[in-house]
Scaffold this motif. Structure first.
Motif, PDB file in Angstrom:
ATOM      1  N   THR A 180     -49.012  -3.711 -11.953  1.00 58.68           N
ATOM      2  CA  THR A 180     -50.078  -2.868 -12.505  1.00 58.68           C
ATOM      3  C   THR A 180     -50.576  -1.895 -11.447  1.00 58.68           C
ATOM      4  O   THR A 180     -50.738  -0.694 -11.709  1.00 58.68           O
ATOM      5  N   SER A 181     -50.820  -2.397 -10.244  1.00 57.95           N
ATOM      6  CA  SER A 181     -51.306  -1.544  -9.162  1.00 57.95           C
ATOM      7  C   SER A 181     -50.316  -0.433  -8.847  1.00 57.95           C
ATOM      8  O   SER A 181     -50.704   0.726  -8.637  1.00 57.95           O
ATOM      9  N   ASN A 209     -50.577   2.124 -11.673  1.00 59.30           N
ATOM     10  CA  ASN A 209     -51.876   2.799 -11.680  1.00 59.30           C
ATOM     11  C   ASN A 209     -52.009   3.802 -10.541  1.00 59.30           C
ATOM     12  O   ASN A 209     -52.587   4.884 -10.707  1.00 59.30           O
ATOM     13  N   LYS A 212     -52.505   7.669 -11.608  1.00 57.49           N
ATOM     14  CA  LYS A 212     -53.759   8.359 -11.259  1.00 57.49           C
ATOM     15  C   LYS A 212     -53.477   9.634 -10.485  1.00 57.49           C
ATOM     16  O   LYS A 212     -54.067  10.686 -10.740  1.00 57.49           O
ATOM     17  N   GLN A 263     -53.209  -0.227 -22.405  1.00 58.01           N
ATOM     18  CA  GLN A 263     -52.941  -1.118 -21.272  1.00 58.01           C
ATOM     19  C   GLN A 263     -53.473  -2.498 -21.645  1.00 58.01           C
ATOM     20  O   GLN A 263     -54.655  -2.772 -21.541  1.00 58.01           O
TER      21      GLN A 263
END
Length: 329
Positions: free
Chosen positions: A183-184, A187, A191, A200
């Motif tokens: 996820t990180s 993201n 971003k 999500q």
């Protein structure tokens, strides 16, 4: 009478001396080898082997390595729940294992039980997933770099130079290292690039739940052209929803499909160009763990506390039959 008493006392002294020698030697042997029969006693805590093809392969690899023939007395416990895993760890500590080998369901909540293990003289080795705990509580962490897996997949996606990026993000079990890292990774790139995350949600690594999430997005007429699924099973579920709605997917089609784990069947989908990218998560870890234990048994120092597994990602336009044979699980 006096001579008889002296003889009795001498005999008793010899008995006590022999008992002391025998008892001392036996205790040391059990301590050095892990058990009286010379086996190293290990308690292995893992996620449910039926969770995914990845986990099945991981469990099979561990069971093949930690056998009596290889010098181990191994016990296994399985759960996808952190509290149940902690209970299993407490039991292994009570059983007096030499090593506690752990793939944690959640990154948090382990300090207390790992401190108990340390106090009991039990060494802890993490595998597959890292945790948030004082590094002094474990000997080594043998893991995939989940954040790098996510960033590699997201950077691959960026390099596809799509006209727009509208992404359905299917997450694994919340709080797990795999979910947090993948996820990180997404993201961070999303971003920076200004991508639109349409949805999500967690599907808990489950194909059926993933299918339901994607079907809901389709029913709600949400516009999307990428599905980023944090494991192959969820990608499969997503594709089932697309097929039902007659939405094309794969190379040159309406929706880009991204999965992780490199199940053999998933890599076949990739080669058929029905999927676009699959990120490897290496399940073959028992050899790494065995190597750490052997070093510790010899009194050697583990130079790197975090040991990263070698991994790669596969593009549908580049994957070969040899890749499928070598890396498919």
């Amino acid at each position: 009478m006096k001579k008889k008493l002296i003889s009795v006392l001498l005999a008793m002294a010899m008995v006590f001396a022999l008992a002391a020698c025998g008892g001392g030697g036996e205790s040391k042997e059990a301590s050095d080898s892990g058990s009286a029969d010379g086996l190293i006693k290990v308690g292995i805590i893992n996620n449910d082997p039926n969770e995914s093809g990845y986990r099945t392969a991981n469990d099979k690899d561990l069971k093949a390595k930690f056998t009596e023939e290889n010098g181990y007395d191994a016990s296994f416990a399985y759960s996808l729940k952190n509290d149940e895993q902690i209970t299993a760890a407490q039991k292994f500590i009570q059983d007096g294992v030499d090593y506690l080998i752990l793939s944690a369901a959640d990154v948090s909540g382990w300090d207390g039980v790992l401190q108990d293990a340390k106090d009991a003289g039990i060494r802890v080795i993490l595998f597959d997933r890292t945790i948030k705990a004082d590094p002094s509580l474990y000997e080594a962490s043998i893991i995939s770099d989940m954040d790098k897996e996510g960033k590699d997949a997201a950077n691959w996606l960026k390099n596809q130079k799509l006209d727009s990026y509208n992404i359905i993000h299917l997450q694994g079990t919340m709080g797990s290292a795999a979910q947090q890292g993948r996820t990180s990774g997404l993201n961070t790139v999303a971003k920076k690039e200004g991508w639109n995350i349409v949805s999500q949600q967690t599907a808990d690594w489950n194909a059926e739940k993933a299918q339901q999430i994607v079907q809901s997005a389709i029913d709600a007429k949400k516009k999307f052209n990428v599905i980023y699924a944090e494991n192959d099973d969820m990608a499969k579920g997503a594709v089932q929803a697309l097929d039902k709605a007659r939405i094309s997917h794969g190379v040159g089609k309406d929706v880009v499909i991204i999965g992780f784990d490199c199940n053999k069947w998933a890599l076949e989908e990739l080669k058929a160009k029905k999927w676009n990218y699959d990120g490897q998560c290496n399940p073959i870890q028992a050899g790494y763990i065995d190597n750490v234990i052997k070093k510790l048994q010899k009194g050697e120092k583990i130079e790197e506390k975090t040991i990263y597994l070698e991994e790669k990602g596969f593009d549908a336009n580049e994957i070969t039959d040899e890749d499928i044979s070598k890396y498919g699980i």
